[in-house]
Design a protein around this motif. Structure first.
Motif, PDB file in Angstrom:
ATOM      1  N   ASN A   1       8.492   4.630   5.148  1.00  0.00           N
ATOM      2  CA  ASN A   1       7.905   4.329   6.443  1.00  0.00           C
ATOM      3  C   ASN A   1       7.414   5.634   7.069  1.00  0.00           C
ATOM      4  O   ASN A   1       8.192   6.539   7.352  1.00  0.00           O
TER       5      ASN A   1
ATOM      6  N   VAL B   1      10.289   1.248   0.621  1.00  0.00           N
ATOM      7  CA  VAL B   1      10.005  -0.034  -0.017  1.00  0.00           C
ATOM      8  C   VAL B   1       9.477   0.224  -1.419  1.00  0.00           C
ATOM      9  O   VAL B   1       8.901   1.282  -1.698  1.00  0.00           O
TER      10      VAL B   1
ATOM     11  N   SER C   1       6.845  -4.721   0.220  1.00  0.00           N
ATOM     12  CA  SER C   1       7.710  -5.178   1.300  1.00  0.00           C
ATOM     13  C   SER C   1       9.170  -5.308   0.894  1.00  0.00           C
ATOM     14  O   SER C   1       9.993  -5.691   1.716  1.00  0.00           O
ATOM     15  N   SER C   2       9.505  -5.015  -0.368  1.00  0.00           N
ATOM     16  CA  SER C   2      10.893  -5.123  -0.817  1.00  0.00           C
ATOM     17  C   SER C   2      11.641  -3.861  -0.418  1.00  0.00           C
ATOM     18  O   SER C   2      11.489  -2.810  -1.048  1.00  0.00           O
ATOM     19  N   GLN C   3      12.434  -3.960   0.635  1.00  0.00           N
ATOM     20  CA  GLN C   3      13.116  -2.800   1.180  1.00  0.00           C
ATOM     21  C   GLN C   3      14.262  -2.362   0.270  1.00  0.00           C
ATOM     22  O   GLN C   3      15.005  -3.181  -0.249  1.00  0.00           O
TER      23      GLN C   3
ATOM     24  N   PRO D   1       9.257  -6.479  10.308  1.00  0.00           N
ATOM     25  CA  PRO D   1       8.532  -6.470   9.033  1.00  0.00           C
ATOM     26  C   PRO D   1       8.883  -5.227   8.226  1.00  0.00           C
ATOM     27  O   PRO D   1       9.130  -4.159   8.790  1.00  0.00           O
ATOM     28  N   SER D   2       8.909  -5.378   6.924  1.00  0.00           N
ATOM     29  CA  SER D   2       9.347  -4.258   6.073  1.00  0.00           C
ATOM     30  C   SER D   2       8.244  -3.776   5.139  1.00  0.00           C
ATOM     31  O   SER D   2       8.522  -3.047   4.195  1.00  0.00           O
ATOM     32  N   ASP D   3       7.000  -4.198   5.354  1.00  0.00           N
ATOM     33  CA  ASP D   3       5.926  -3.776   4.453  1.00  0.00           C
ATOM     34  C   ASP D   3       5.287  -2.483   4.958  1.00  0.00           C
ATOM     35  O   ASP D   3       4.957  -2.354   6.136  1.00  0.00           O
ATOM     36  N   TRP D   4       5.136  -1.539   4.022  1.00  0.00           N
ATOM     37  CA  TRP D   4       4.571  -0.233   4.356  1.00  0.00           C
ATOM     38  C   TRP D   4       3.657   0.220   3.227  1.00  0.00           C
ATOM     39  O   TRP D   4       3.843  -0.162   2.073  1.00  0.00           O
TER      40      TRP D   4
ATOM     41  N   GLY E   1       0.476  -2.305   7.536  1.00  0.00           N
ATOM     42  CA  GLY E   1       1.855  -2.758   7.416  1.00  0.00           C
ATOM     43  C   GLY E   1       2.279  -3.537   8.641  1.00  0.00           C
ATOM     44  O   GLY E   1       1.552  -3.659   9.637  1.00  0.00           O
TER      45      GLY E   1
ATOM     46  N   ASP F   1       4.241  -8.543   7.071  1.00  0.00           N
ATOM     47  CA  ASP F   1       5.075  -9.393   6.219  1.00  0.00           C
ATOM     48  C   ASP F   1       4.276 -10.025   5.089  1.00  0.00           C
ATOM     49  O   ASP F   1       4.620 -11.091   4.589  1.00  0.00           O
ATOM     50  N   ASN F   2       3.180  -9.409   4.699  1.00  0.00           N
ATOM     51  CA  ASN F   2       2.449  -9.893   3.526  1.00  0.00           C
ATOM     52  C   ASN F   2       1.556  -8.770   3.005  1.00  0.00           C
ATOM     53  O   ASN F   2       1.433  -7.709   3.630  1.00  0.00           O
TER      54      ASN F   2
END
Length: 806
Positions: A474, A482, A505-507, A533-536, A555, A558-559
């Protein structure tokens, strides 16, 4: 001579022998005896989980519940092959004995092979730290005297005296520590005021405490009181704790010297702003509720120096009473933009309140005549980034507000309104909305598809980087990583070579919600209703044999973002267009596409979202409409409107859109992929060793493992190939997933599964769902032995279940 004989045996035989040794080691201890040992210990008083349940089969010869009988039973199971260093529920027998207060059993286990240096599974605690934490002094003594293992026992500090009215009244205020305690007490009082919907007794206690403080403050010498409140947080808390009463706030600020107010005016303002909110009842006959009454604002404005700086709160006008706007602007507020100052207020208001406020809106906000109708209609159009996205008031209230605006000669057409989204509201709303809907033909689209003018080859440098550094951090604070799951080729200004947009997005090591099994028992971790949300993402670019990492604020969707190169036909500038897609139940409605542009940042070139381009947003509203099938359809942008067919085999051009990382590898290293699969099938050891040196994507190995399941090779030949693939545990970990486990379950002998269990037990959470599904399948096929192995890999006894609630 012996060395030559070993060489003559051949690498394949050595691999097979090493595999045999692994299998022997994995099966040297009896799983039944180990399970029996754990069942006996965990059935003892004090060994049960702190919460939830562990439901395991009980042996028929379970000992009586005392430690003498338990150690005798453990000795019997050790002779039967029990492994005293195996793990169940995250700990060994020794760990659980310490947790359960079974000191005699723990000392007996140490004398009979239990390893005191082993840590909890996935943790750092050992027998020493557990003994210290659980105050098992007898076990600690043995660990120190026999094994030389000691730890510094940190005794908890005595509890601090409470910071309450009595303690504050006893202070002499002769030292900075006394001032600090007074400020801490002020913070405590401020918190009591800011609590939501307090009970009657809580409110009374808070009021009494604040009155007590005010009385104490009045008795202090002026210089002492001035010293205490000469602090940002203290003055902010002083305002907040007196924010229920205008007289109380007036009195409190009157006691603060003017130089102190001058120094901490922002903090004082912040103390009241944090209570500023407005709520309009569903019943329009009721009056709106405001967090701060007008008298409180006037009390604050009387004491603070002018002009005040409201830059931190540009939307404050939308959170206070409209009758206060003249005084607000007189105090220094300077935001005359209706969009950012009022935000959703025009949409939230009932019609009566709106009509009363309209003259003031026109007076104070220069663009009110064009912005307010757009805000009221925002719930019925795609969500843009330049204007507020609001919820709709009752249909009748929205209708009456629009009719009122029309009566005032306001009929500024608004683009992006979709009549189909009105549903059952259409009958009430459409007659009033029609004058405000601009659905005239947009003419020639302003934004059009553009070609990407860059070239790309997957160099060895980028290939190795993608293999070995498969994470993105991040960019905001670098605390979250991620896994890289998708890539896309992007054009970088002034460079002939494409950059690579990477992210996912898989943290890694993220929060695990829901039921989890721990060393002390099952726990239910709360599931956030709207998790962050975890996508970066970031852009990788190779220059001079090194990888540059360029920032982007992509980011939070979430997709996977769908980005398309576009050109502005008016200015000639090039952008990347985001299709507006987002997942997650808390993201709200469908969004208008928005643009990204390469900009200079303090860290260098970065691909950033355009946050101040109302003309581009208006152009997109003219081009784009909402469609139930394609969601957002934009004229002049066919590339965005086409959805890729999953059945189409990806090719090199596919990488100019978002592409799965493994598909990307397969396309840009297709020759190597085919050669690797062929080398596995042929067990071409020299070529496989070369691949190992160069690096192999995990899914390539996964494909090879799955191909073996359907291969016509004899079982012995399959096992030779498995032995080679399993020998590299790190590569096996990259390859292992639910599909691979399922393919192996159909044919791989139980004795060959040892390396798989080694990978699985190293990260049980990552494989939890895949193993649960696999166990159900093998149990259905009556493969009880493999089902037991799966239980053990999950840290359970054979046939055990667990849960938070029965």
């Amino acid at each position: 001579m012996l060395k030559k004989k070993l060489l003559d045996i051949g690498l394949g035989t050595v691999m097979a022998l090493s595999m045999l040794f692994v299998c022997i080691a994995a099966n040297a201890f009896s799983g039944d005896a180990t399970d029996n040992a754990f069942a006996a210990l965990l059935s003892m008083p004090g060994a049960e989980p702190a919460e939830g349940f562990w439901d395991f089969p009980k042996p028929d010869d379970l000992p009586v519940a005392n430690q003498a009988a338990l150690t005798a039973y453990l000795a019997k199971q050790q002779k039967a092959g029990a492994d005293f260093n195996a793990y169940r529920h995250g700990g060994t027998l020794l760990h659980h004995a310490i947790r359960a207060g079974q000191d005699r059993t723990a000392i007996w286990l140490l004398a009979h092979g239990a390893d005191p240096r082993k840590t909890l599974q996935g943790g750092t605690d050992t027998a020493v730290t557990l003994s210290a934490n659980y105050k098992r002094d007898k076990v600690l003594k043995v660990l120190g005297s026999v094994y030389g293992l000691t730890t510094t026992v940190i005794r908890p500090a005595p509890p601090k005296a409470p910071v309450d009215a009595a303690r504050i009244a006893s202070l002499s205020f002769g030292s900075p520590s006394d001032d600090k305690l007074a400020r801490e007490y002020m913070r405590k009082l401020a918190i009591s005021v800011s609590s939501y919907n307090p009970k009657t007794e809580q409110l009374a206690a808070s009021e009494a405490a604040i009155a007590g403080w005010s009385a104490l403050a009045g008795r202090l010498k002026p210089e002492i009181y001035a010293r205490i409140v000469d602090d940002d947080q203290a003055l902010g808390n002083l305002v907040l704790m007196n924010s229920r009463s205008a007289a109380g706030l007036d009195s409190a600020l009157a006691g603060v010297p003017k130089p102190v107010l001058q120094r901490h005016a922002q903090a004082a303002l912040r103390g009241l702003v944090q209570r500023a909110w407005v709520q309009f009842p569903h019943d329009a006959s009721q009056s709106p509720s405001y967090g701060v009454p007008p008298e409180l604002w006037r009390a604050l404005w009387r004491h603070l120096p002018k002009p005040m700086d409201y830059a931190e709160w540009p939307a404050l006008a939308g959170r206070i009473q409209p009758e206060l706007w003249d005084e607000l602007f007189a105090s220094g507020y300077a935001n005359h933009d209706a969009d950012t100052a009022l935000q959703c207020l025009p949409s939230d208001m009932d019609a009566g309140s709106f009509r009363a406020a309209w003259p003031l809106m026109q007076k104070r906000f220069a663009n009110a005549r064009e912005a307010v109708a757009r805000t009221i209609l925002s719930p019925f159009r795609l969500i843009g980034s330049q204007h507020p996205a609001c919820y709709a008031a009752k249909d009748t209230e929205t209708r009456d507000k629009l009719l009122f605006l029309a009566s005032q000669g306001i009929a500024r057409p608004v683009r992006g309104i979709d009549r189909r989204r009105l549903g059952d509201s259409a009958k009430v709303l459409l007659p009033a909305m029609d004058p405000f809907i601009d659905d005239t033909p947009a003419g020639k689209p302003r934004l059009v598809d553009a070609n990407v003018n860059c070239r790309f080859e997957l160099s060895d440098v980028l290939y190795r980087e993608l293999l070995n550094n498969t994470v993105v951090k991040n960019a905001a604070d670098g605390t979250m990583s991620v896994r890289i799951e998708t890539v896309q080729l992007v054009e970088i200004p002034g460079d002939a070579d494409c950059g690579l947009l990477v992210g996912g997005s898989s943290q890694i090591g993220g929060y695990v919600s829901g039921a989890v099994d721990t060393f002390t028992g099952p726990e239910l971790n709360p599931t956030p209703s709207c998790p962050d949300p975890s996508d970066w993402y970031e852009v990788w670019h190779e220059r001079g044999g090194k990888i540059e990492r360029l920032n982007t604020d992509l980011g939070g969707e979430d997709n996977v973002p769908r980005l398309f190169p576009v050109k502005d036909t008016v200015t000639g500038r090039r952008y990347y267009l985001h299709d507006g897609g987002q997942n997650g139940k808390c993201h709200g409605g469908h969004r208008l596409p928005f643009t990204f542009e390469w900009k200079q940042s303090p860290q260098g070139l970065a691909l950033m979202k355009n946050t101040a381009s109302p003309d581009l947003e208006d152009a997109l509203y003219a081009q784009c409409t909402f469609d139930e099938k394609t969601y957002v359809h934009c004229d002049g942008l066919p590339a965005m409107n086409v959805t890729a067919e999953p059945s189409i085999e990806p090719n090199r051009n596919s990488a100019f859109n978002d592409m799965d990382l493994q598909a990307f590898f397969k396309v840009f290293r297709k020759t190597q992929f085919d050669e690797y699969q062929a080398a596995v099938q042929a067990l071409d050891r020299p070529r496989l060793q070369q691949f190992k040196t160069e690096g192999v994507p995990g899914p390539w190995t996964a494909q090879a493992l799955k191909s073996l399941a359907g291969s016509a090779l004899p079982l012995a030949d399959k096992r030779h190939r498995i032995a080679w693939l399993f020998a590299d545990h790190a590569q096996l970990a990259r390859a292992l997933d639910g599909e691979v486990l399922e393919s192996l379950a159909g044919w791989l002998p139980r004795k060959d599964w040892g390396p798989v269990w080694g990978v699985v037990t190293s990260d049980r959470e990552a494989y939890h769902y895949g193993l649960a599904y696999l166990r159900a399948n093998v149990a259905e096929k009556k493969n009880d032995a493999l089902a037991c192995d799966i239980d053990h890999a999950q840290g359970l006894m054979c046939g055990e279940t667990w849960g938070v609630d029965r």
